[in-house]
Design a protein around this motif. Structure first.
Motif, mmCIF file in Angstrom:
data_model
loop_
_atom_site.group_PDB
_atom_site.id
_atom_site.type_symbol
_atom_site.label_atom_id
_atom_site.label_comp_id
_atom_site.label_asym_id
_atom_site.label_seq_id
_atom_site.Cartn_x
_atom_site.Cartn_y
_atom_site.Cartn_z
ATOM 1 N N LEU A 198 0.831 -1.210 0.000
ATOM 2 C CA LEU A 198 0.000 0.000 0.000
ATOM 3 C C LEU A 198 0.864 1.258 0.000
ATOM 4 C CD1 LEU A 198 -2.821 -1.040 2.507
ATOM 5 C CD2 LEU A 198 -3.045 -0.700 0.033
ATOM 6 N N LEU A 199 1.962 1.240 0.739
ATOM 7 C CA LEU A 199 2.823 2.418 0.796
ATOM 8 C C LEU A 199 3.567 2.627 -0.522
ATOM 9 C CD1 LEU A 199 4.208 2.147 4.434
ATOM 10 C CD2 LEU A 199 2.590 3.828 3.528
ATOM 11 N N TYR A 200 3.964 1.551 -1.175
ATOM 12 C CA TYR A 200 4.551 1.702 -2.516
ATOM 13 C C TYR A 200 3.542 2.343 -3.465
ATOM 14 C CZ TYR A 200 8.767 -1.058 -1.568
ATOM 15 O OH TYR A 200 9.977 -1.506 -1.087
ATOM 16 N N PHE A 201 2.277 1.929 -3.335
ATOM 17 C CA PHE A 201 1.226 2.528 -4.166
ATOM 18 C C PHE A 201 1.055 4.007 -3.854
ATOM 19 C CE2 PHE A 201 -3.226 3.866 -4.446
ATOM 20 C CZ PHE A 201 -3.430 3.720 -5.816
ATOM 21 N N VAL A 202 1.070 4.363 -2.572
ATOM 22 C CA VAL A 202 0.902 5.764 -2.168
ATOM 23 C C VAL A 202 2.054 6.611 -2.692
ATOM 24 C CG1 VAL A 202 0.902 7.325 -0.183
ATOM 25 C CG2 VAL A 202 -0.503 5.264 -0.150
ATOM 26 N N ILE A 203 3.272 6.092 -2.616
ATOM 27 C CA ILE A 203 4.425 6.829 -3.142
ATOM 28 C C ILE A 203 4.267 7.069 -4.640
ATOM 29 C CG2 ILE A 203 6.902 6.640 -3.647
ATOM 30 C CD1 ILE A 203 7.208 5.294 -0.902
ATOM 31 N N ALA A 204 3.858 6.022 -5.358
ATOM 32 C CA ALA A 204 3.654 6.170 -6.798
ATOM 33 C C ALA A 204 2.526 7.157 -7.097
ATOM 34 C CB ALA A 204 3.348 4.810 -7.422
ATOM 35 N N LEU A 205 1.441 7.119 -6.301
ATOM 36 C CA LEU A 205 0.320 8.041 -6.501
ATOM 37 C C LEU A 205 0.744 9.486 -6.268
ATOM 38 C CD1 LEU A 205 -2.732 8.527 -6.947
ATOM 39 C CD2 LEU A 205 -3.031 8.227 -4.474
ATOM 40 N N GLY A 206 1.482 9.734 -5.189
ATOM 41 C CA GLY A 206 1.945 11.088 -4.914
ATOM 42 C C GLY A 206 2.836 11.623 -6.015
ATOM 43 N N LYS A 207 3.739 10.777 -6.502
ATOM 44 C CA LYS A 207 4.624 11.207 -7.578
ATOM 45 C C LYS A 207 3.869 11.366 -8.889
ATOM 46 C CE LYS A 207 7.768 12.406 -7.606
ATOM 47 N NZ LYS A 207 8.055 13.842 -7.293
ATOM 48 N N LEU A 208 2.848 10.522 -9.104
ATOM 49 C CA LEU A 208 2.049 10.656 -10.321
ATOM 50 C C LEU A 208 1.371 12.017 -10.368
ATOM 51 C CD1 LEU A 208 0.911 9.307 -12.885
ATOM 52 C CD2 LEU A 208 -0.983 8.458 -11.481
ATOM 53 N N THR A 209 0.848 12.467 -9.229
ATOM 54 C CA THR A 209 0.161 13.764 -9.175
ATOM 55 C C THR A 209 1.073 14.887 -9.633
ATOM 56 O OG1 THR A 209 -1.157 12.971 -7.311
ATOM 57 C CG2 THR A 209 -1.104 15.344 -7.683
ATOM 58 N N VAL A 210 2.256 14.977 -9.064
ATOM 59 C CA VAL A 210 3.131 16.098 -9.400
ATOM 60 C C VAL A 210 3.807 15.889 -10.752
ATOM 61 C CG1 VAL A 210 5.268 15.267 -8.295
ATOM 62 C CG2 VAL A 210 4.770 17.724 -8.365
ATOM 63 N N ASN A 211 4.054 14.645 -11.152
ATOM 64 C CA ASN A 211 4.684 14.440 -12.453
ATOM 65 C C ASN A 211 3.735 14.736 -13.608
ATOM 66 O OD1 ASN A 211 7.330 13.794 -11.708
ATOM 67 N ND2 ASN A 211 7.405 12.106 -13.161
ATOM 68 N N VAL A 212 2.439 14.513 -13.397
ATOM 69 C CA VAL A 212 1.470 14.931 -14.411
ATOM 70 C C VAL A 212 1.489 16.456 -14.528
ATOM 71 C CG1 VAL A 212 -0.979 15.033 -14.990
ATOM 72 C CG2 VAL A 212 0.003 12.903 -14.191
ATOM 73 N N LEU A 213 1.599 17.164 -13.402
ATOM 74 C CA LEU A 213 1.725 18.622 -13.445
ATOM 75 C C LEU A 213 2.965 19.034 -14.225
ATOM 76 C CD1 LEU A 213 0.904 19.678 -9.750
ATOM 77 C CD2 LEU A 213 -0.658 19.515 -11.679
ATOM 78 N N ASN A 214 4.084 18.358 -13.984
ATOM 79 C CA ASN A 214 5.322 18.709 -14.668
ATOM 80 C C ASN A 214 5.238 18.442 -16.169
ATOM 81 O OD1 ASN A 214 6.600 19.441 -12.251
ATOM 82 N ND2 ASN A 214 7.257 17.352 -11.856
ATOM 83 N N THR A 215 4.608 17.331 -16.536
ATOM 84 C CA THR A 215 4.467 17.011 -17.958
ATOM 85 C C THR A 215 3.539 18.003 -18.645
ATOM 86 O OG1 THR A 215 4.701 14.686 -17.358
ATOM 87 C CG2 THR A 215 3.943 15.159 -19.578
ATOM 88 N N TYR A 216 2.417 18.280 -18.014
ATOM 89 C CA TYR A 216 1.440 19.226 -18.563
ATOM 90 C C TYR A 216 2.042 20.633 -18.654
ATOM 91 C CZ TYR A 216 -3.247 21.429 -18.930
ATOM 92 O OH TYR A 216 -4.353 22.140 -19.321
ATOM 93 N N GLY A 217 2.747 21.041 -17.594
ATOM 94 C CA GLY A 217 3.387 22.358 -17.604
ATOM 95 C C GLY A 217 4.479 22.459 -18.651
ATOM 96 N N GLY A 218 5.263 21.391 -18.821
ATOM 97 C CA GLY A 218 6.290 21.387 -19.846
ATOM 98 C C GLY A 218 5.690 21.473 -21.239
ATOM 99 N N PHE A 219 4.598 20.761 -21.447
ATOM 100 C CA PHE A 219 3.885 20.819 -22.728
ATOM 101 C C PHE A 219 3.396 22.231 -23.015
ATOM 102 C CE2 PHE A 219 -0.852 20.804 -23.275
ATOM 103 C CZ PHE A 219 -0.887 20.941 -24.649
ATOM 104 N N MET A 220 2.771 22.870 -22.011
ATOM 105 C CA MET A 220 2.277 24.236 -22.194
ATOM 106 C C MET A 220 3.411 25.209 -22.514
ATOM 107 S SD MET A 220 -1.012 24.639 -21.927
ATOM 108 C CE MET A 220 -2.496 23.989 -21.185
#
Length: 471
Positions: free
Chosen positions: A276-298
């Motif tokens: 569960l904690l591995y999943f939470v770590i991946a979820l937290g990083k997914l949230t901010v990495n989607v922001l970084n990808t979207y921001g880089g695209f913009m």
């Protein structure tokens, strides 16, 4: 759910949501493992517990306030953050800070993928390399879907990650000798300023894309509400995570430094809890990495469109840009995963040098000189009122960069004034103050155009406001 807009103005009929959405998004984006590592660096580099916590809080508040001021531009302009830089640097001149912004997003994508890849690799038994690749693919898909899924992800992550951090905090306090840690309060100015720099740079790095996630809010949304909820979410999330990092680093030492993800998961337990904690770590990083990808695209689209005269982007073009960001970030992650901690610290402090002058210029122009009003059509016209290149703003930006160099302290360069200050790095303070004052002085002397465009911020596609923005 699939977003159609990119660098174009968001029409009023497509606006939705409340300012509270900024709280859940930025809380979720900060409750994650990289923020924990950022806080831990304050102790890893020699700071004590008490003053590291105070320094991190001061940096989060100062940097978070600057970041939240950018967020408040979103509902008013209805545009991605970096498009507004054209009002200061010119339609084409804005490419100068934009190139650095794209590099930043690729770097953050890479650093996030390293830690998330470890978690995904352990969770799926694929190993860290395939874990990084799988994580990058999921990130790219979610960034392509866009704004709606990003905010939905932020709401989920803010709850799930908050619960996980409460649990991990309880487990950590069971191991830590709080009495011993509380007595680590010897004040050293260089270490205090390092802690401030780490957290301030973390917050300032959100600045170039924060308005991307508030631009769909109704135009009537209060600027104070947008500012307040953004500030509350980002400071609470970052300080919570960084404080956890300080305590972990002070308690675990080398065990944490050698394996950040492994130690945090081991702190929580084994078996199902570890999964569960591995999943939470991946979820937290997914949230901010989607922001970084979207921001880089913009930012990449903003750079290219300034030269092509492009105002809209097709879905195919959107996918191509996002894929480019994803591939570049994944390549950097795979190449640099073995030296993550040292590289990440240098990366954070180096970025701070380039984004403090940009933030200062953008905020002075928007709030003090233009009074929160821009000529929106002119932001896409190199022959319009903002021109192609605004050399005075670019000169101020260059002066802001140069003014920081004597005060800059990194592993590859140390300025001549760092020693007399006891090793303290105050370059980011200089980088905010000097360009802000210079740009305010220069900007106040710019003449109002004889025949301003009739469409100002807040009126795209509707009736004009009485007086267009001055800049």
């Amino acid at each position: 759910m699939v977003e159609r807009r990119s660098i174009d103005v968001i029409p009023d009929e497509e606006r939705h949501g409340t300012a509270f959405s900024q709280f859940t998004l930025w809380l979720g984006a900060n409750l994650q493992i990289t923020t924990v590592v950022t806080g831990a660096l304050a102790v890893v580099f020699g700071g004590d517990v008490v003053w590291s916590l105070v320094g991190l809080l001061a940096g989060n508040l100062l940097g978070g306030a600057v970041m939240a001021l950018h967020s408040a531009q979103g509902p008013r302009l209805g545009l991605p953050q970096m498009i507004s830089s054209r009002a200061q640097f010119g339609v084409r001149g804005a490419v100068v800070p934009l190139v650095l912004v794209v590099v930043m997003y690729i770097g953050f994508f890479a650093s996030g993928s390293v830690l998330a890849g470890e978690a995904v690799g352990k969770l799926t038994h694929l190993g860290p390399v395939l874990g990084i690749i799988v994580f990058a693919l999921v990130t790219g898909v979610m960034a392509t879907v866009g704004y709606q899924v990003i905010h939905a992800l932020g709401r989920v992550a803010s709850v799930v990650c908050a619960l996980a951090f409460v649990y991990l905090g309880v487990r950590l306090l069971g191991r830590a000798d709080l009495g011993h840690l509380a007595h680590q309060h010897h004040f050293a100015l260089p270490m205090f300023l390092l802690a401030m720099s780490l957290s301030a740079s973390w917050q300032l790095a959100f600045g170039p894309y924060v308005a991307d996630y508030s631009r769909y809010l109704p135009r009537t949304t209060s600027a104070r509400a947008t500012f307040g909820w953004t500030l509350a979410g980002t400071v609470l999330g970052a300080q919570w995570s960084m404080s956890f990092g300080v305590l972990v680093a002070a308690t675990a030492g080398a065990a944490f430094v050698d394996d950040q993800v492994g130690y945090v998961v081991g702190l929580g337990g084994t078996g199902l809890v570890a999964s569960l904690l591995y999943f939470v770590i991946a979820l937290g990083k997914l949230t901010v990495n989607v922001l970084n990808t979207y921001g880089g695209f913009m930012s990449l689209v903003t750079s290219v469109s300034g030269f092509r005269g492009q105002r809209v982007l097709s879905q195919r073009g959107r996918t191509a840009y996002i894929t480019g960001i994803m591939v570049a970030g994944t390549a950097v992650a795979l190449a640099g995963r073995s030296s993550f901690l040292d590289s990440f610290a240098d990366f954070l402090l180096f970025l701070l040098t380039f984004f403090t002058p940009w933030s200062a210029i953008n905020l002075v122009d928007y709030y003090l000189l233009s009074k929160e009003r821009y000529d929106l059509p002119a932001l896409s016209d190199p022959d319009g009122r903002y021109g192609g290149w605004r050399w005075d703003a670019l000169l101020v930006y260059a002066v802001g960069l140069a003014a920081q160099s004597p005060f800059l302290s990194t592993s590859f360069y140390t300025g001549p004034l760092v020693g007399p200050l006891g090793g303290a790095d105050v370059s980011w303070i200089v980088g905010l103050v000097v360009p802000a004052l210079l740009y305010a002085a220069l900007g106040s002397r710019r003449a109002r155009p004889a025949q301003p465009s009739p469409t100002a911020a807040g009126t795209a596609g509707t009736a004009p406001e009485p007086t267009p923005a001055t800049d």
